[in-house]
Motif scaffolding. Structure first.
Motif, PDB file in Angstrom:
ATOM      1  N   TYR A 186       0.348  -1.372  -0.367  1.00 31.93           N
ATOM      2  CA  TYR A 186       0.021   0.027  -0.193  1.00 31.93           C
ATOM      3  C   TYR A 186       0.811   0.978  -0.183  1.00 31.93           C
ATOM      4  O   TYR A 186       1.649   1.611   0.778  1.00 31.93           O
ATOM      5  CB  TYR A 186      -0.551  -0.458   1.107  1.00 31.93           C
ATOM      6  N   ARG A 187       0.794   1.638  -0.909  1.00 30.52           N
ATOM      7  CA  ARG A 187       1.676   3.153  -1.285  1.00 30.52           C
ATOM      8  C   ARG A 187       3.014   2.939  -0.782  1.00 30.52           C
ATOM      9  O   ARG A 187       4.277   3.837  -0.377  1.00 30.52           O
ATOM     10  CB  ARG A 187       0.997   4.009  -0.437  1.00 30.52           C
ATOM     11  N   GLY A 188       3.539   1.578  -1.475  1.00 33.39           N
ATOM     12  CA  GLY A 188       4.770   1.473  -0.848  1.00 33.39           C
ATOM     13  C   GLY A 188       5.085   0.663   0.023  1.00 33.39           C
ATOM     14  O   GLY A 188       6.567  -0.005   0.234  1.00 33.39           O
ATOM     15  N   TYR A 189       4.332   0.409   1.166  1.00 32.09           N
ATOM     16  CA  TYR A 189       4.500  -0.215   2.550  1.00 32.09           C
ATOM     17  C   TYR A 189       4.490  -1.769   2.387  1.00 32.09           C
ATOM     18  O   TYR A 189       3.492  -1.526   1.782  1.00 32.09           O
ATOM     19  CB  TYR A 189       3.798   0.743   3.668  1.00 32.09           C
ATOM     20  N   GLU A 190       5.245  -1.748   3.041  1.00 32.24           N
ATOM     21  CA  GLU A 190       4.750  -3.626   3.600  1.00 32.24           C
ATOM     22  C   GLU A 190       2.897  -3.762   3.386  1.00 32.24           C
ATOM     23  O   GLU A 190       3.970  -3.136   4.669  1.00 32.24           O
ATOM     24  CB  GLU A 190       5.533  -4.442   2.995  1.00 32.24           C
ATOM     25  N   ILE A 191       2.894  -4.351   3.212  1.00 29.25           N
ATOM     26  CA  ILE A 191       1.143  -4.775   4.689  1.00 29.25           C
ATOM     27  C   ILE A 191       1.636  -5.316   5.581  1.00 29.25           C
ATOM     28  O   ILE A 191       1.240  -5.292   6.615  1.00 29.25           O
ATOM     29  CB  ILE A 191       0.213  -6.072   3.761  1.00 29.25           C
ATOM     30  N   ARG A 192       2.833  -6.384   5.811  1.00 29.24           N
ATOM     31  CA  ARG A 192       2.728  -7.144   6.767  1.00 29.24           C
ATOM     32  C   ARG A 192       3.056  -5.920   8.087  1.00 29.24           C
ATOM     33  O   ARG A 192       3.871  -6.407   8.969  1.00 29.24           O
ATOM     34  CB  ARG A 192       3.936  -7.891   6.493  1.00 29.24           C
ATOM     35  N   ASP A 193       4.575  -5.402   7.106  1.00 26.91           N
ATOM     36  CA  ASP A 193       4.717  -3.895   8.378  1.00 26.91           C
ATOM     37  C   ASP A 193       3.825  -2.791   8.278  1.00 26.91           C
ATOM     38  O   ASP A 193       3.975  -2.563   9.807  1.00 26.91           O
ATOM     39  CB  ASP A 193       5.872  -3.210   7.335  1.00 26.91           C
ATOM     40  N   LEU A 194       2.534  -2.368   8.148  1.00 27.12           N
ATOM     41  CA  LEU A 194       1.599  -2.059   8.243  1.00 27.12           C
ATOM     42  C   LEU A 194       0.134  -2.726   9.433  1.00 27.12           C
ATOM     43  O   LEU A 194       0.881  -1.803   9.865  1.00 27.12           O
ATOM     44  CB  LEU A 194       0.863  -1.006   7.100  1.00 27.12           C
ATOM     45  N   MET A 195       0.582  -3.340   9.544  1.00 28.00           N
ATOM     46  CA  MET A 195      -0.053  -3.880  10.240  1.00 28.00           C
ATOM     47  C   MET A 195       0.409  -4.381  11.324  1.00 28.00           C
ATOM     48  O   MET A 195       0.303  -4.478  12.795  1.00 28.00           O
ATOM     49  CB  MET A 195      -0.284  -5.544   9.873  1.00 28.00           C
ATOM     50  N   LYS A 196       1.712  -4.376  11.726  1.00 25.60           N
ATOM     51  CA  LYS A 196       2.611  -3.545  12.919  1.00 25.60           C
ATOM     52  C   LYS A 196       2.569  -2.316  13.733  1.00 25.60           C
ATOM     53  O   LYS A 196       2.491  -1.968  14.347  1.00 25.60           O
ATOM     54  CB  LYS A 196       4.467  -4.397  12.581  1.00 25.60           C
TER      55      LYS A 196
ATOM     56  N   SER B 129      -7.263   4.554   5.393  1.00 26.48           N
ATOM     57  CA  SER B 129      -8.000   4.545   3.957  1.00 26.48           C
ATOM     58  C   SER B 129      -7.059   5.661   3.820  1.00 26.48           C
ATOM     59  O   SER B 129      -7.089   6.483   2.832  1.00 26.48           O
ATOM     60  CB  SER B 129      -8.806   5.417   4.542  1.00 26.48           C
ATOM     61  N   PHE B 130      -6.365   6.839   5.206  1.00 24.51           N
ATOM     62  CA  PHE B 130      -5.631   7.855   4.977  1.00 24.51           C
ATOM     63  C   PHE B 130      -4.511   7.104   3.487  1.00 24.51           C
ATOM     64  O   PHE B 130      -4.211   8.038   2.744  1.00 24.51           O
ATOM     65  CB  PHE B 130      -5.330   8.819   5.978  1.00 24.51           C
ATOM     66  N   LEU B 131      -3.907   7.141   4.272  1.00 24.32           N
ATOM     67  CA  LEU B 131      -2.561   6.089   3.878  1.00 24.32           C
ATOM     68  C   LEU B 131      -2.807   6.219   1.991  1.00 24.32           C
ATOM     69  O   LEU B 131      -2.300   6.890   0.580  1.00 24.32           O
ATOM     70  CB  LEU B 131      -2.023   4.558   4.482  1.00 24.32           C
ATOM     71  N   LEU B 132      -3.640   4.977   1.718  1.00 23.85           N
ATOM     72  CA  LEU B 132      -4.496   4.927   0.186  1.00 23.85           C
ATOM     73  C   LEU B 132      -4.850   6.157  -0.803  1.00 23.85           C
ATOM     74  O   LEU B 132      -3.832   6.667  -1.853  1.00 23.85           O
ATOM     75  CB  LEU B 132      -4.842   4.588   0.260  1.00 23.85           C
ATOM     76  N   LEU B 133      -5.718   7.078  -0.005  1.00 23.16           N
ATOM     77  CA  LEU B 133      -6.021   8.217  -0.678  1.00 23.16           C
ATOM     78  C   LEU B 133      -5.068   9.197  -0.936  1.00 23.16           C
ATOM     79  O   LEU B 133      -4.833  10.046  -1.626  1.00 23.16           O
ATOM     80  CB  LEU B 133      -6.851   9.211   0.191  1.00 23.16           C
ATOM     81  N   PHE B 134      -3.668   9.416   0.396  1.00 27.46           N
ATOM     82  CA  PHE B 134      -2.918  10.654   0.625  1.00 27.46           C
ATOM     83  C   PHE B 134      -2.052  10.374  -0.008  1.00 27.46           C
ATOM     84  O   PHE B 134      -0.568  11.040  -0.341  1.00 27.46           O
ATOM     85  CB  PHE B 134      -2.550  11.496   1.432  1.00 27.46           C
ATOM     86  N   GLY B 135      -1.571   9.393   0.059  1.00 17.66           N
ATOM     87  CA  GLY B 135       0.487   8.955  -0.047  1.00 17.66           C
ATOM     88  C   GLY B 135       1.140   8.378   1.009  1.00 17.66           C
ATOM     89  O   GLY B 135       2.741   8.661   0.410  1.00 17.66           O
TER      90      GLY B 135
END
Length: 440
Positions: free
Chosen positions: A69-79, A93-99
């Motif tokens: 998602y916007r260059g961040y791997e999903i496993r890292d974001l879940m942390k 949602s904020f990340l996907l919309l604004f980067g």
């Protein structure tokens, strides 16, 4: 034999057949898929990337799946997302919309706008939901989205900013639209009590969903956290998935966002897209009815072999929930969901059932490798139905909750396409019929 429209159609299908060989002859990609089953490139994006294989000397090489998602791997974001307060999906949602990941001030601003738009327009519930019950919730959601067009003074303003404002307003209202449509449906068609809870603006989206869909309005912290995680995992999957591509295609004509969103819901309704987890649920019901929560792997393997050999279940030879159009060795969403399922199963006292799902997945991988020499992994649909079952979420709400999650992805790609492409999607087809003269 007397002609009917049905017999005329049947004859027309025979007379106008398009031979399969013509697709290869004219290099036309069926379903926009290449010969190696990879997708035909139809656009550029910086929003999400789905990595299921790599390339080496023009060959497709299997690899562990990754979702960005916007260059961040999903496993890292879940942390790093705030699941403890059930705000993971809002941050996503904020990340996907604004980067970029939001600062505290940006998140507060985002949530404030969200809270201000959770309420449905005056009389909307009474006029458009309670008085117009629908047997199919996905169709009802489409209808509600299109009805909201009439309440928007700037409905046809397709500038990026207004599109963002409209999209956020739709996202904020979606939990109540889904829950109220469900309550109205079961009241009118299933002869059950009608229970309508008010939306509490301070609740997160996952909390709102759980409270509005339950008669007592109660839920546990673990339940809210797991549902929050589910929403994040379903938020986006690149621009090539059918419902997102549908949104961009419709939007590219210059039409309003409500029409684009309703079209995406229609695409997601299809059993080959958003309805895929239903096939898993139905298959696992049949499996459990046949062998129970069997701990003998030999028995489990034998049943899977019968499924693959078209001797058990629906005769199609498919082990639903195993394999993916893009992922090869693993689906990262499934891996994450397993971890969440384990936590929820412990709270619910369903560890035996969860262990059986894991056992079935392990045996299915082995059988499919032995029979088809193909590495497959479980996809997110394999565990999602079981997770929803543990959350006591009725199965008919599963696809609508997919809408609730994926709407932010649709919105992000819609805005991106407006800003950087802004061309009507206008592909071509090759005419392979004959030229005829009228009157002869």
């Amino acid at each position: 034999m007397e002609k009917t429209l049905k017999t005329i159609l049947e004859q027309a299908i025979k007379d106008n057949q398009i031979d399969n060989e013509l697709y290869s002859f004219y290099n036309v990609k069926k379903g926009l898929r290449n010969e190696d089953h990879t997708g035909v490139l139809v656009g550029l994006t910086q929003i999400a990337d789905v990595v299921g294989y790599e390339r080496a000397d023009s060959k497709k090489i299997e690899c562990e799946g990754r979702l960005y998602y916007r260059g961040y791997e999903i496993r890292d974001l879940m942390k790093i997302f705030d699941f403890s307060h059930h705000r993971g999906f809002e941050q996503c949602s904020f990340l996907l919309l604004f980067g970029h990941l939001p600062s505290d001030a940006e998140m507060d601003l985002f949530l404030d706008y969200y809270r201000q738009n959770t309420a449905l327009p005056q009389d909307f519930l009474e006029l458009n939901i309670l008085r117009m019950p629908g047997k199919n919730l996905m169709n009802k959601i489409q209808q509600a989205i299109l009805m909201l067009y009439a309440y928007d003074d700037k409905a046809d303003d397709i500038t990026p900013y207004n599109t963002l404002i409209q999209g956020l307003s739709l996202m904020a209202k979606m939990p109540s639209i889904i829950a109220y449509s469900y309550q109205t449906k079961i009241h009118n068609f299933d002869d059950r009590s009608l229970i309508i809870h008010r939306v509490l603006p301070d609740e997160s989206i996952s909390e709102t969903i759980l409270r509005l869909t339950r008669s007592d309005g109660k839920y546990t912290q673990t339940e809210a956290e797991v549902l929050d995680s589910m929403l994040v995992l379903h938020a986006d999957h690149g621009g090539g998935n059918n419902s997102t591509f549908t949104n961009v295609v419709i939007s590219s004509t210059g039409t309003d966002l409500y029409s684009s969103m309703a079209g995406s819901v229609g695409a997601l309704k299809g059993p080959r897209h958003g309805g895929a987890n239903q096939a898993v649920v139905e298959m696992m019901k049949a499996v459990i009815q046949e062998i129970g929560y069997c701990e003998d792997e030999a028995v489990v393997r034998d049943l899977i072999e019968r499924i693959v050999d078209k001797k058990f279940y629906d005769g199609k030879g498919l082990v639903y929930g195993m394999g993916h159009a893009v992922y090869t060795l693993s689906d990262p969403r499934s891996c994450i969901l397993q971890e969440k399922a384990a936590i929820l199963a412990k709270e619910k006292g369903m560890e035996k059932e969860f262990a059986f799902y894991q056992r079935f997945e392990k045996c299915a991988k082995e059988v499919l490798w032995e029979k088809k020499h193909k590495h497959v992994s479980s996809n997110i649909d394999f565990y999602s139905g079981f997770v929803y079952e543990m959350l006591n979420i009725p199965f008919e709400l599963v696809a609508p909750l997919f809408v609730c999650a994926r709407m932010v992805g649709w919105l992000a790609h819609n805005i991106e396409d407006k800003c950087y492409c802004d061309k009507i999607v206008r592909p071509a087809t090759k005419y392979v019929g004959t030229i005829k003269e009228a009157g002869k």
